[in-house]
Design a protein around this motif. Structure first.
Motif, PDB file in Angstrom:
ATOM      1  N   SER A  92     -37.759  10.977  28.396  1.00 10.90           N
ATOM      2  CA  SER A  92     -37.872  10.332  27.077  1.00 10.90           C
ATOM      3  C   SER A  92     -39.238   9.983  26.602  1.00 10.90           C
ATOM      4  CB  SER A  92     -36.829   9.221  27.155  1.00 10.90           C
ATOM      5  OG  SER A  92     -35.768   9.490  27.710  1.00 10.90           O
ATOM      6  N   VAL A  95     -40.641  13.412  25.245  1.00  9.00           N
ATOM      7  CA  VAL A  95     -39.688  14.195  24.142  1.00  9.00           C
ATOM      8  C   VAL A  95     -39.815  13.252  22.884  1.00  9.00           C
ATOM      9  CG1 VAL A  95     -37.764  15.126  23.319  1.00  9.00           C
ATOM     10  CG2 VAL A  95     -38.360  15.491  25.609  1.00  9.00           C
ATOM     11  N   ASN A  97     -39.129  11.451  19.515  1.00  7.49           N
ATOM     12  CA  ASN A  97     -37.746  10.774  18.942  1.00  7.49           C
ATOM     13  C   ASN A  97     -36.766  10.524  19.818  1.00  7.49           C
ATOM     14  OD1 ASN A  97     -36.359   9.930  16.593  1.00  7.49           O
ATOM     15  ND2 ASN A  97     -35.268  11.703  16.271  1.00  7.49           N
ATOM     16  N   THR A  98     -36.964  10.113  21.003  1.00  7.38           N
ATOM     17  CA  THR A  98     -35.628   9.789  21.997  1.00  7.38           C
ATOM     18  C   THR A  98     -35.262   8.374  21.710  1.00  7.38           C
ATOM     19  OG1 THR A  98     -37.257   8.901  23.713  1.00  7.38           O
ATOM     20  CG2 THR A  98     -36.529  11.600  23.642  1.00  7.38           C
ATOM     21  N   SER A  99     -34.172   8.172  22.123  1.00  8.39           N
ATOM     22  CA  SER A  99     -33.634   6.646  21.982  1.00  8.39           C
ATOM     23  C   SER A  99     -34.377   5.724  22.966  1.00  8.39           C
ATOM     24  CB  SER A  99     -32.080   6.533  22.593  1.00  8.39           C
ATOM     25  OG  SER A  99     -31.306   7.386  21.543  1.00  8.39           O
ATOM     26  N   LYS A 101     -37.461   5.789  23.612  1.00  6.33           N
ATOM     27  CA  LYS A 101     -38.679   5.640  23.240  1.00  6.33           C
ATOM     28  C   LYS A 101     -38.539   4.730  21.873  1.00  6.33           C
ATOM     29  CE  LYS A 101     -41.677   8.981  23.156  1.00  6.33           C
ATOM     30  NZ  LYS A 101     -42.260  10.321  22.787  1.00  6.33           N
ATOM     31  N   SER A 160     -31.346   3.342  18.224  1.00  6.13           N
ATOM     32  CA  SER A 160     -31.482   5.121  17.974  1.00  6.13           C
ATOM     33  C   SER A 160     -30.302   5.351  16.966  1.00  6.13           C
ATOM     34  CB  SER A 160     -30.992   5.628  19.316  1.00  6.13           C
ATOM     35  OG  SER A 160     -29.721   5.306  19.780  1.00  6.13           O
ATOM     36  N   SER A 164     -31.478  11.208  17.251  1.00  6.87           N
ATOM     37  CA  SER A 164     -32.298  11.222  18.769  1.00  6.87           C
ATOM     38  C   SER A 164     -31.299  11.955  19.433  1.00  6.87           C
ATOM     39  CB  SER A 164     -32.537   9.745  18.880  1.00  6.87           C
ATOM     40  OG  SER A 164     -31.134   9.058  19.135  1.00  6.87           O
ATOM     41  N   SER A 167     -32.978  15.078  21.056  1.00 10.91           N
ATOM     42  CA  SER A 167     -33.883  14.631  21.980  1.00 10.91           C
ATOM     43  C   SER A 167     -33.654  13.916  23.339  1.00 10.91           C
ATOM     44  CB  SER A 167     -34.877  13.645  21.191  1.00 10.91           C
ATOM     45  OG  SER A 167     -35.396  14.273  20.121  1.00 10.91           O
ATOM     46  N   ASN A 168     -32.443  13.228  23.174  1.00  7.14           N
ATOM     47  CA  ASN A 168     -32.115  12.544  24.347  1.00  7.14           C
ATOM     48  C   ASN A 168     -31.505  13.778  25.336  1.00  7.14           C
ATOM     49  OD1 ASN A 168     -32.563  10.186  23.322  1.00  7.14           O
ATOM     50  ND2 ASN A 168     -30.414   9.655  22.592  1.00  7.14           N
ATOM     51  N   ALA A 171     -34.368  15.478  27.016  1.00  7.97           N
ATOM     52  CA  ALA A 171     -34.949  14.459  27.915  1.00  7.97           C
ATOM     53  C   ALA A 171     -33.936  14.635  29.379  1.00  7.97           C
ATOM     54  CB  ALA A 171     -35.178  13.237  27.490  1.00  7.97           C
TER      55      ALA A 171
END
Length: 197
Positions: A92, A95, A97-99, A101, A160, A164, A167-168, A171
């Motif tokens: 996370s 990568v 734009n993950t939740s 982050k 999020s 995202s 992106s999740n 991850a």
């Protein structure tokens, strides 16, 4: 033990610059690509050297380990699960734009916390406590300092959204591939201990 201590001291000194001198890194880089490249080369070389010392020191102390406690077998299984969770947080962080982050700001430090805690509960020697205990304390302190600075500067963490999700998933894929690689090959190749035993 001395080699391990030197490795840990160098590692945490290098990785704690932003804790005590937030702007020193940018100042040292200067302007232009050369300054940035020199900084990354020095940082990388010191990190590599410190890691090598940590591994060598740990291997030396494993020859005649000093046991503080003998963890039950179930802690190894729990540690394996926790490391998978830790790798998801690492993914996370890598990568965009993950939740995690968006919500927490520093998922890498959370991943290090979980990784260190997992190894701390499943290993009971002095060397293990030195390594994983120090990583746990450092990650907790770092996370607290960075979040406090963010609050002072008005950084707001958002919940999020649907954007995202890809992106999740990326991850998660990173976590699974990394976990299988570490468990079935890398851990034994580097540390000399198989997590499966």
């Amino acid at each position: 033990m001395l080699i391990l201590v030197i490795g840990l001291v160098v590692f945490f000194c290098v990785h704690s610059v932003r804790l005590f001198a937030p702007n020193w890194r940018e100042t040292s880089m200067g302007q232009g690509k050369n300054g940035v490249m020199r900084w990354h080369m020095r940082f990388g070389l010191l990190t590599l050297l410190a890691t090598a010392f940590i591994v060598m020191g740990y291997m030396q102390m494993r020859v005649e380990p000093i046991w503080l406690w003998f963890p039950p077998v179930w802690t190894r299984h729990l540690a394996g699960l926790l490391v998978l969770v830790a790798l998801f947080f690492v993914g996370s962080a890598l990568v965009p734009n993950t939740s995690m982050k968006q919500k927490m700001g520093y998922p890498l430090l959370i991943g290090i916390k979980i990784w260190a805690f997992a190894h701390l509960i499943s290993n009971g020697t002095v060397a293990d406590v030195m390594i994983f205990g120090s990583f746990l304390v450092w990650s907790i302190v770092s996370f607290a300092v960075y979040r406090r600075r963010d609050r002072k500067t008005g950084v707001v963490y958002v919940t999020s959204d649907e954007s995202s999700v890809p992106s999740n998933l990326l991850a998660f894929v990173f976590a699974m591939i990394s976990w299988f690689t570490i468990v079935f090959y890398l851990h034994e190749a580097v540390i000399g201990v198989s997590p499966l035993v």
